[in-house]
Each structure stands twice: as C-alpha cells, then as structure tokens.
Design a protein around this motif. Structure first.
Motif, PDB file in Angstrom:
ATOM      1  N   THR A  31       0.601  -2.975  -3.425  1.00  0.00           N
ATOM      2  CA  THR A  31       1.969  -2.661  -3.014  1.00  0.00           C
ATOM      3  C   THR A  31       2.978  -3.263  -3.985  1.00  0.00           C
ATOM      4  O   THR A  31       3.950  -2.613  -4.380  1.00  0.00           O
ATOM      5  CB  THR A  31       2.235  -3.180  -1.591  1.00  0.00           C
ATOM      6  OG1 THR A  31       1.218  -2.683  -0.706  1.00  0.00           O
ATOM      7  CG2 THR A  31       3.590  -2.711  -1.090  1.00  0.00           C
ATOM      8  N   LEU A  34       3.622  -1.275  -7.013  1.00  0.00           N
ATOM      9  CA  LEU A  34       4.504  -0.115  -6.837  1.00  0.00           C
ATOM     10  C   LEU A  34       5.974  -0.528  -6.826  1.00  0.00           C
ATOM     11  O   LEU A  34       6.838   0.238  -7.240  1.00  0.00           O
ATOM     12  CB  LEU A  34       4.153   0.614  -5.541  1.00  0.00           C
ATOM     13  CG  LEU A  34       2.762   1.264  -5.486  1.00  0.00           C
ATOM     14  CD1 LEU A  34       2.553   1.956  -4.144  1.00  0.00           C
ATOM     15  CD2 LEU A  34       2.567   2.255  -6.620  1.00  0.00           C
ATOM     16  N   GLU A 216      -4.630   1.310  -2.796  1.00  0.00           N
ATOM     17  CA  GLU A 216      -3.478   2.001  -3.385  1.00  0.00           C
ATOM     18  C   GLU A 216      -2.879   3.028  -2.429  1.00  0.00           C
ATOM     19  O   GLU A 216      -1.658   3.240  -2.412  1.00  0.00           O
ATOM     20  CB  GLU A 216      -3.883   2.662  -4.694  1.00  0.00           C
ATOM     21  CG  GLU A 216      -4.206   1.703  -5.825  1.00  0.00           C
ATOM     22  CD  GLU A 216      -5.575   1.032  -5.690  1.00  0.00           C
ATOM     23  OE1 GLU A 216      -5.822   0.047  -6.416  1.00  0.00           O
ATOM     24  OE2 GLU A 216      -6.399   1.491  -4.852  1.00  0.00           O
ATOM     25  N   ALA A 220       1.023   2.874  -0.900  1.00  0.00           N
ATOM     26  CA  ALA A 220       2.024   3.948  -0.957  1.00  0.00           C
ATOM     27  C   ALA A 220       2.687   4.135   0.408  1.00  0.00           C
ATOM     28  O   ALA A 220       3.907   4.344   0.498  1.00  0.00           O
ATOM     29  CB  ALA A 220       1.370   5.244  -1.416  1.00  0.00           C
ATOM     30  N   ARG A 224       6.762   3.450   1.374  1.00  0.00           N
ATOM     31  CA  ARG A 224       7.578   4.433   2.111  1.00  0.00           C
ATOM     32  C   ARG A 224       8.159   3.821   3.376  1.00  0.00           C
ATOM     33  O   ARG A 224       9.316   4.072   3.737  1.00  0.00           O
ATOM     34  CB  ARG A 224       6.744   5.669   2.447  1.00  0.00           C
ATOM     35  CG  ARG A 224       6.435   6.552   1.237  1.00  0.00           C
ATOM     36  CD  ARG A 224       5.890   7.902   1.678  1.00  0.00           C
ATOM     37  NE  ARG A 224       4.603   7.802   2.337  1.00  0.00           N
ATOM     38  CZ  ARG A 224       3.435   7.837   1.717  1.00  0.00           C
ATOM     39  NH1 ARG A 224       3.394   7.970   0.393  1.00  0.00           N
ATOM     40  NH2 ARG A 224       2.299   7.756   2.389  1.00  0.00           N
TER      41      ARG A 224
END
Length: 259
Positions: A31, A34, A216, A220, A224
C-alpha cells in the motif's frame, strides 16, 4: 481594445500525511508503494527497525516526499501518547492505516489460554486503543481517514478460526461505530475485510486456490478506501457476496460444513 491577461491561482498540492502501523507487513508495504509516487509523507511504525529502514529507502526512491522509520511495538505501546508524537512529527494526519495483527493457530490457542490472551490483546485490545486515539485526532481536525485492516473471518464464527475471527469481528464493529461518529464531522473510518491473502503470515497454508489474492490487490483496495467509500469494504470485492451466503446459511446446514 486590449485584453488583460488573467492569471488563475492554483492552490499548492499538499502531500498526504500518512501513518502506517505495522508497516513491515506485506499488505502495508504494498500500500505504501502506491502512495509514494504521489509525494506522500509516510511514517512507518513497526518492530523490525532494519526492515523499516529498507522500506523507507524504497519509498523515497519511488517518490515519497518523506519516509520516516519509527521503531515501535504497536501492540504494547501507549497508543494515545505515541500517536500524539507521530502527528506532531507530520504536522497533522490525513490517513492512518492500521495493518498489524497475528493469525495464530486455532488448536494451539484453544490449548493455551495465555496464547489466546496475547492474540486478543494484539488483534483487538491494542488495535482498539489506536483506533480510539486516531478518532480523537480526526474529530479535532474535522478531516482525515482511519483505515483498519480486518478480515472476512470476523463475519461469522467458524470452528477453524473463531478466536482470531472474534478479534476481527469486534474490531469491525468498533470501526463501523467510529465511522458513524465521524461522519457528521467530515472525517471517515473504513474497515477493510480481505479474504485469503498470500503473505508470509499465511505461508504455512498449502494448496492456495483461485480465491487467494496478492498483497498488491488488497493494497489497491485500501488506497481507494483512503479516497472515498466505506465504512466497510471487502477486498477483493467478490468476498462481499461470498460472506452474504456464509452469514445467511441456516445453522443446520452451516454445522455440517467444515470451513
């Protein structure tokens, strides 16, 4: 007639200020990777100082404006005092991700009350303290998001993991209540419920099938959730349908299934 040029003022983009508790977990690291390219300032809390240093260096290379390693045993720390220092270091809080926890082995936990107590302390009692400390910060700010990694195991007690599941079920209820409390104030809380995830914590489980996800994919979903939605998300999303079925199975049928 000469036209005057008009300049449009663009507000500077402020990097996200993020705290990750249990930052060395596979899902937490995925996380953070990202978030890093957006120039986030990320504080990484966890017990393994060497791994924290490695992760911090990697995040800086990926674009993080700052990556602060913060060696800490989250399960035994004074959550309120420690979080205060963390927030002061960042100058505020946009996202707190609670990502630590232990799985345990059901048979061992049933045999050893001390081991069960340790798991309950780590997965629920200490996590609840951090959640409440974060709630106080977000309530005062009137902004920000608390993200907590739970589990689909908390949706219905099953013979294979009901002690672990009880901690995750209690944590989910707590976060949902916090979300309700924060909603009128402009802040949010979200419980993220992964299904099976292929991580070092589940390495001993053999025969991983199509329902298993990589860290992964969960990461994501977490990113979000940090932007919108909640107060409950399943990761991947198909677990919502699976758990609706499991929660609504009649007891007579449920008791015949070994899950």
């Amino acid at each position: 007639m000469s036209g005057a040029s008009t300049e449009i003022a663009v507000a500077p983009v402020t990097p996200l200020r993020i705290i990750i508790l249990g930052a060395t977990s596979a899902i937490a690291e995925a996380t953070a990777r990202l978030w890093a390219p957006g120039g986030a300032r990320i504080l990484l809390a966890g017990r393994n100082e060497a791994r924290l240093n490695e992760i911090a260096s990697d995040l800086k290379a990926r674009g993080a404006a700052e990556a602060i390693d913060w060696p800490l045993d989250c399960a035994s720390a004074n959550a309120s005092a420690e979080l205060g220092k963390m927030v002061d270091r960042l100058g505020g809080l946009d996202i707190l991700l609670l990502a630590y926890g232990v799985l345990g082995e059901q048979a061992e936990l049933e045999r050893d009350p001390a081991a069960a107590a340790r798991l309950i302390t780590t997965n629920f009692s200490s996590a609840a303290a951090w959640c409440l400390a974060a709630t106080a910060v977000l309530e005062k700010q009137g902004a920000g998001t608390l993200l907590v990694i739970g589990s689909v195991a908390g949706d219905r007690g099953r013979r294979s993991n009901f002690i672990y599941g009880a901690t995750k079920g209690g944590l989910a209820l707590l976060v949902e209540g916090i979300a309700h409390k924060l909603a009128p104030l402009g802040a949010r809380a979200v419980i993220i419920k992964p299904g099976f995830v292929d991580t070092p914590m589940t390495a001993a489980i053999a025969n991983k099938g199509p329902l298993w996800a990589k860290p992964e994919a969960i990461a994501a979903s977490i990113v979000r959730a940090g932007e919108k939605g909640g107060p409950e998300i399943y990761a991947p999303g198909f677990w919502r349908g699976i758990m609706i079925v499991i929660r609504n199975l009649p007891v007579a049928i449920f008791n015949k299934i070994n899950i």
